[in-house]
Design an enzyme around this catalytic site. Structure first.
Site, short mmCIF file in Angstrom:
data_model
loop_
_atom_site.label_atom_id
_atom_site.label_comp_id
_atom_site.label_asym_id
_atom_site.label_seq_id
_atom_site.Cartn_x
_atom_site.Cartn_y
_atom_site.Cartn_z
N TYR A 146 0.83 -1.20 0.00
CA TYR A 146 0.00 0.00 0.00
C TYR A 146 0.87 1.25 0.00
O TYR A 146 1.81 1.37 0.78
CB TYR A 146 -0.92 0.03 1.22
N GLN A 210 -10.09 0.18 2.54
CA GLN A 210 -10.66 -0.73 1.54
C GLN A 210 -9.58 -1.45 0.74
O GLN A 210 -9.77 -2.60 0.31
CB GLN A 210 -11.63 0.02 0.61
N ASN A 243 -2.63 6.43 6.90
CA ASN A 243 -3.20 7.18 8.01
C ASN A 243 -3.74 6.23 9.07
O ASN A 243 -3.54 5.01 9.00
CB ASN A 243 -4.28 8.15 7.50
N THR A 266 2.78 9.79 10.70
CA THR A 266 4.20 9.88 11.00
C THR A 266 4.50 10.57 12.33
O THR A 266 3.71 11.38 12.83
CB THR A 266 4.94 10.61 9.86
N GLN A 288 8.63 16.54 9.46
CA GLN A 288 7.63 15.49 9.66
C GLN A 288 6.24 16.07 9.90
O GLN A 288 5.24 15.48 9.51
CB GLN A 288 8.04 14.57 10.82
N HIS A 291 3.75 16.42 6.94
CA HIS A 291 3.03 15.27 6.38
C HIS A 291 1.53 15.37 6.61
O HIS A 291 0.74 15.04 5.73
CB HIS A 291 3.52 13.97 7.04
N GLU A 357 8.75 6.30 15.93
CA GLU A 357 8.97 5.82 14.56
C GLU A 357 10.34 6.28 14.08
O GLU A 357 11.16 5.47 13.63
CB GLU A 357 7.88 6.39 13.65
N HIS A 358 10.60 7.56 14.15
CA HIS A 358 11.90 8.15 13.82
C HIS A 358 12.48 8.79 15.08
O HIS A 358 11.81 9.62 15.70
CB HIS A 358 11.79 9.24 12.75
N ASP A 391 14.06 9.02 4.61
CA ASP A 391 12.85 9.00 3.80
C ASP A 391 13.13 8.69 2.34
O ASP A 391 12.28 8.13 1.64
CB ASP A 391 12.14 10.35 3.89
N GLU A 445 4.01 -35.44 30.48
CA GLU A 445 2.92 -34.60 29.98
C GLU A 445 1.62 -35.38 29.79
O GLU A 445 0.65 -34.83 29.29
CB GLU A 445 3.34 -33.95 28.66
N HIS A 450 2.63 -39.99 22.18
CA HIS A 450 3.80 -39.34 21.61
C HIS A 450 5.02 -40.27 21.72
O HIS A 450 5.79 -40.43 20.77
CB HIS A 450 4.10 -38.03 22.36
#
Length: 462
Positions: A146, A210, A243, A266, A288, A291, A357-358, A391, A445, A450
Site C-alpha cells: 500500500y 478498503q 493514516n 508519522t 515530519q 506530512h 517511529e523516527h 525517507d 505430559e 507421543h
C-alpha cells in the site's frame, strides 16, 4: 503602507502552542513515562475502528461494488474497474521528470544494496551424527503493498515497499494507491512511474482501509454484465504506511494475513542537549509535521535554553514553509511538544517509553547515546543524518512502526516477506539416541502416544 477602506490585512498566524511536559525532578516508572510523553488524543484509534470494520465488511460482502462506492465517497472518483491499465503505467514512466527518475533510481540502488545485505542465510545445525535441524528462509507467495495518497505524493514509498519484497524473492506483487480525481481516477502519475520502473504491473487505484481489505480477503471476478473485471487474489502479507484508518485496517486483518507493522501517521522524536543546533532541530521537527495535521513532533531535552531557541526557530521556519498551516496545526496538537528531562539518562528512558517511529540523536557523543536506545523504528545519529535522508536516499526503509509499537515491532525489511521454516532430518540411529528422553517427557505430559510414535519404530519387525 497606507490602508484604504477596501484594503485587507493578511491574517496573522496564531502563535504556536508547542506544549511542554516537564518530568524533571521526578522518578517515573516506564508506565508513568509512557503516560507523560505527548500522544494523540485517546479514543482516536477506537473511533476509527468502528468505521474501518464497516469498510472491511462491505468489501468482503460486496466486492467491486463496495470499492466503487467507497472510491466515490472518499476520493470523488467514479470507478468501474480499479486495475490500472498497463499503458497508463508505461506512459507515466515515459513522462516522468528526468531529475525525479534519476533520484528514484538512486534511491532504488541504495535500498537494494541494503536489502540484499541483510537477507538472512539458511542454517544447518548438526545435533549429532545423523541429526540435522535446519532453518530455511522461504518467501511468501504473494504480497499486497500500500502506498498512501492524500496530502502528499509518495513514490518513495513504492521503492520502500517493493525493493525488499523483490530482494526476498516474492513472485507475485500487487500495489494499491488511492485514485486521484485530477488524474482520471488513477493514482498519481509519479506513483505509477515508480511502480513501472520497478517492474510492478499489477497496480490498483484503491485507497485506505478498503485497499487493505481487498488484499486480505480478495475480490471475486465480475462478469461482463457488471463491468467485466478480473478478480483480485488474496495476498499473504500486506505492508505499507498510511493514516490511522490504514493502520487500524492492518491491525484488524492481522491473523488473516501478515503485516509489517502499524505504520500510521508519522512521528519524530529528537533527543538533544545543549550542543544541538536549534535550527537543525526545528527543521527536522517541521519536516515530519508537514506530512499531516496529526503528525507528531517531539523534542526531548535537558536544556531549557535549547528548548527556548527551538521554539523561536519553529515559529520562524513554520511561517516560511510551504505547508505552514498544516505544520502549525501538527506542532500545536496534543501529539507534539517538548519533554524536559533531568539529564540524558532520563532522556533515553523517555525515548524508550515513547518508542518513536523516527528518533534523532543530537547530543554530545551521539553514537554512544544512540547505542543505548532500545525502542525506535529507526535511529538517526548526529547533525547530518536527518529523517529526510532516511525517507529517500539513506538505503534504510522508511516504512516504520508508529504509536509506540516500535517497542515490539520492526520496520519493513526483507524478513517481512520471508518465513523461517524449520526442517528436521534424523536417521534411525539418531532418533534412537533420544528415544528414551522422548518417552520420559511424553509420560510427564500424560501424552503417552507421543512416546509410542517413537518406540513403534524400534519394535520387532519395524
Amino acid at each position: 503602507m497606507t490602508l484604504t477602506p477596501d484594503s485587507t490585512v493578511p491574517p496573522v498566524p496564531a502563535a504556536l502552542n508547542f506544549r511542554t511536559v516537564d518530568v524533571r525532578g521526578r522518578h517515573l516508572s516506564l508506565a508513568e513515562l509512557r503516560a507523560a510523553v505527548p500522544r494523540a488524543q485517546a479514543g482516536t484509534m477506537a473511533d476509527a475502528e468502528g468505521k474501518v470494520q464497516d469498510i472491511i465488511s462491505a468489501v468482503r460482502s460486496r466486492g467491486f461494488a463496495a470499492l466503487s462506492e467507497l472510491a466515490l465517497a472518499f476520493d470523488g472518483v467514479e470507478q468501474t474497474n480499479p486495475r490500472v491499465p498497463a499503458e497508463a503505467l508505461h506512459a507515466a514512466l515515459a513522462d516522468l521528470d528526468p531529475a525525479v527518475r534519476a533520484a528514484l533510481e538512486e534511491s532504488i540502488r541504495r535500498a537494494r544494496r541494503f536489502a540484499d545485505g541483510h537477507r538472512p542465510a539458511n542454517v544447518d545445525v548438526e545435533m549429532g551424527d545423523g541429526a540435522v535441524v535446519s532453518q530455511n528462509w522461504v518467501p511468501v507467495a504473494r504480497v499486497g503493498l500500500y502506498v498512501p495518497g492524500g496530502l502528499a505524493v509518495y513514490p518513495s514509498s513504492v521503492v520502500m515497499n517493493v525493493v525488499p519484497a523483490l530482494a526476498a524473492g516474492v513472485e507475485s506483487i500487487a500495489l494499491a494507491s488511492p485514485p486521484q480525481k485530477d488524474f482520471d481516477g488513477l493514482p498519481h502519475p509519479t506513483i505509477l512511474a515508480a511502480a513501472c520502473l520497478l517492474g510492478i504491473d499489477e497496480v490498483y487505484a484503491i485507497g485506505g482501509a478498503q485497499a487493505i481489505a481487498a488484499f486480505a480477503y480478495g475480490i471475486p471476478a465480475r462478469g461482463a454484465d457488471l463491468g467485466d473485471a478480473a478478480g483480485i487474489d488474496p495476498v499473504d502479507v500486506v505492508t505499507g504506511p498510511g493514516n490511522i484508518f490504514v493502520a487500524t485496517a492492518k491491525r484488524l486483518v492481522k491473523g488473516v494475513v501478515g503485516i509489517d507493522s502499524e505504520a500510521g501517521t508519522t512521528e519524530i522524536a529528537i533527543l538533544a542537549d545543549a550542543t544541538a543546533q536549534p535550527a537543525f532541530v526545528a527543521a527536522d521537527l517541521i519536516s515530519q509535521a508537514e506530512h499531516d495535521p496529526k503528525a507528531a513532533s517531539v523534542l526531548i531535552t535537558d536544556s531549557e535554553t535549547l528548548a527556548a531557541a527551538v521554539r523561536i526557530e519553529l515559529d520562524r521556519q513554520a511561517a516560511a514553509t510551504k505547508h505552514s498551516a498544516r505544520v502549525r496545526e501538527a506542532l500545536s496538537g496534543p501529539q507534539s511538544g517538548v519533554v524536559l528531562v533531568n539529564d540524558i539518562d532520563q532522556g533515553i528512558a523517555a525515548c524508550d517509553a515513547y518508542a518513536a517511529e523516527h528518533l534523532e540523536i543530537m547530543t554530545a557523543d551521539a553514537p554512544r547515546v544512540a547505542a543505548r536506545i532500545r525502542n525506535a523504528g529507526a535511529i538517526f545519529v548526529g547533525d547530518y543524518s536527518p529523517v529526510s535522508l532516511g525517507d529517500y536516499c539513506a538505503g534504510s526503509n522508511h516504512v516504520l512502526p508508529t504509536s509506540g509499537t516500535a517497542a515490539f515491532s520492526s520496520g519493513l525489511n526483507v524478513t517481512t516477506f520471508l518465513r523461517a521454516i524449520q526442517v528436521v532430518n534424523y536417521t534411525r540411529s539418531a532418533l534412537e539416541q533420544v528415544s528414551g528422553h522422548i518417552v520420559s517427557l511424553s509420560g510427564a505430559e500424560d501424552l503417552p502416544a507421543h512416546g509410542d510414535a517413537v518406540t513403534a519404530r524400534f519394535a520387532a519387525g519395524a
